[in-house]
Design an enzyme around this catalytic site. Structure first.
Site, short mmCIF file in Angstrom:
data_model
loop_
_atom_site.label_atom_id
_atom_site.label_comp_id
_atom_site.label_asym_id
_atom_site.label_seq_id
_atom_site.Cartn_x
_atom_site.Cartn_y
_atom_site.Cartn_z
N CYS A 157 -5.56 4.63 9.81
CA CYS A 157 -4.71 3.29 9.35
C CYS A 157 -5.53 2.56 9.17
O CYS A 157 -6.65 2.05 9.69
CB CYS A 157 -3.85 2.78 9.50
SG CYS A 157 -3.21 2.28 9.57
N CYS A 175 -7.37 0.59 2.02
CA CYS A 175 -5.82 1.64 3.12
C CYS A 175 -5.34 2.64 2.33
O CYS A 175 -5.93 3.23 1.26
CB CYS A 175 -5.30 0.30 2.40
SG CYS A 175 -3.07 1.53 2.65
N1 DGL Z 1 -1.81 3.09 5.60
C1 DGL Z 1 -2.65 1.61 6.09
C2 DGL Z 1 -3.03 1.62 6.23
O1 DGL Z 1 -4.60 1.89 6.03
C3 DGL Z 1 -1.01 0.56 5.93
C4 DGL Z 1 0.30 0.91 5.54
C5 DGL Z 1 1.36 -0.07 6.13
O2 DGL Z 1 1.30 -1.05 5.56
O3 DGL Z 1 2.04 0.51 7.15
O4 DGL Z 1 -3.90 0.00 6.37
#
Ligand code: DGL
Length: 270
Positions: A80, A194
């Site tokens: 993440c 993301c």
């Molecule tokens: N998958 C997360 C990232 O890479 C973001 C998801 C979220 O905002 O909860 O930033």
């Protein structure tokens, strides 16, 4: 009291708010097909991209501490960008196993661009991080890096992984958020900062009117995990993995085909 010894064949623990980290797990499974793994999703805390830094830098290490205690992994992969750009240092300071983070792929994007104009799509929390400023200053000082926070793409990716069609208007809004900026029409490379966004890369490409090179950190992270575990004797055959959520198990039902595809068949609640 001494800590439990960590077994070399202990699992790899991937962590994200929802299904975004699957874009990283997918690449890791290609390189390490028999490595045992745990996938942890903080659905109760989603979306991270709309939360304050203070909240995340407390929540993430606490949660990872509990997960490490329960599953005794040999390594944590924070799959993440939002969590990594905010809490990687604090997580490393509290865990005594290796922690691999996911940070925006500014360096490779800077080497790939021909026009010198790079787009960066992330959550709102990620794009405002000093971490991103530092990457931009170090690797793209002679380029234009246009950023746009597109939290709706997180929902679009989650929708797609439930087998539904994502709202294409949200995809167009994200693309317009980059192309409407000054020099936006010269963007030839887009960083997907993301982990959810590579899951809707096809839809993003359709929404851009010209060919774009997309880059994200997943392959680099998979190589890093393989390198750090190069002395591990992994099992001969793969075993299905565990998917653990801070949300409810019912919530996972619509994702069952996706979870099956990744071998994530043991569902647990934290
Ligand atoms: N998958 C997360 C990232 O890479 C973001 C998801 C979220 O905002 O909860 O930033």
């Amino acid at each position: 009291m001494t800590a439990d010894p960590v077994k070399k064949t202990a699992p790899l623990l991937f962590f994200d708010t929802g299904m975004g980290g699957l874009s990283i797990l997918r690449e890791a499974q290609k390189l390490l097909p028999t490595a045992p793994f745990i996938y942890a999703a903080d659905y109760a805390g989603m979306p991270y991209g709309m939360k304050a830094e203070e909240e995340l830098s407390t929540r993430i290490p606490l949660l990872l501490g509990r997960l490490v205690e329960r599953y005794k992994p040999q390594m944590v992969i924070i799959a993440c960008n939002t969590a990594s750009t905010i809490a990687l240092d604090v997580v490393r300071s509290v865990l005594d196993i290796p922690v691999v983070g996911t940070v925006p792929a500014v360096k490779p994007a800077s080497q790939m661009t021909k026009t010198g104009v790079i787009g960066l799509l992330g959550t709102q929390a990620t794009i405002r991080q000093p971490y991103v400023d530092r990457l931009a200053a170090e690797f793209a000082a002679d380029k234009k890096l246009l950023r746009f926070g597109a939290p709706e793409l997180v929902d679009a990716a989650e929708t797609k992984l439930r087998g539904e069609i994502p709202d294409l208007k949200t995809i167009d809004t994200a693309v317009a958020g980059l192309t409407a900026q000054e020099h936006g029409d010269e963007i030839d490379t887009v960083i997907l900062a993301c982990t959810h966004f590579p899951l809707v890369q096809e839809e993003l490409q359709k929404s851009f009117v010209r060919d774009i090179q997309f880059i994200d950190g997943s392959q680099g992270i998979a190589r890093r995990i393989a390198y750090l575990t190069s002395n591990v004797m992994w099992p001969k055959f793969p075993k299905n993995g565990v998917f653990v959520t801070t949300g409810t198990l019912d919530q996972l039902f619509p994702y069952r085909a996706t979870l099956q595809e990744f071998g994530l068949t043991n569902l647990e609640a934290l």
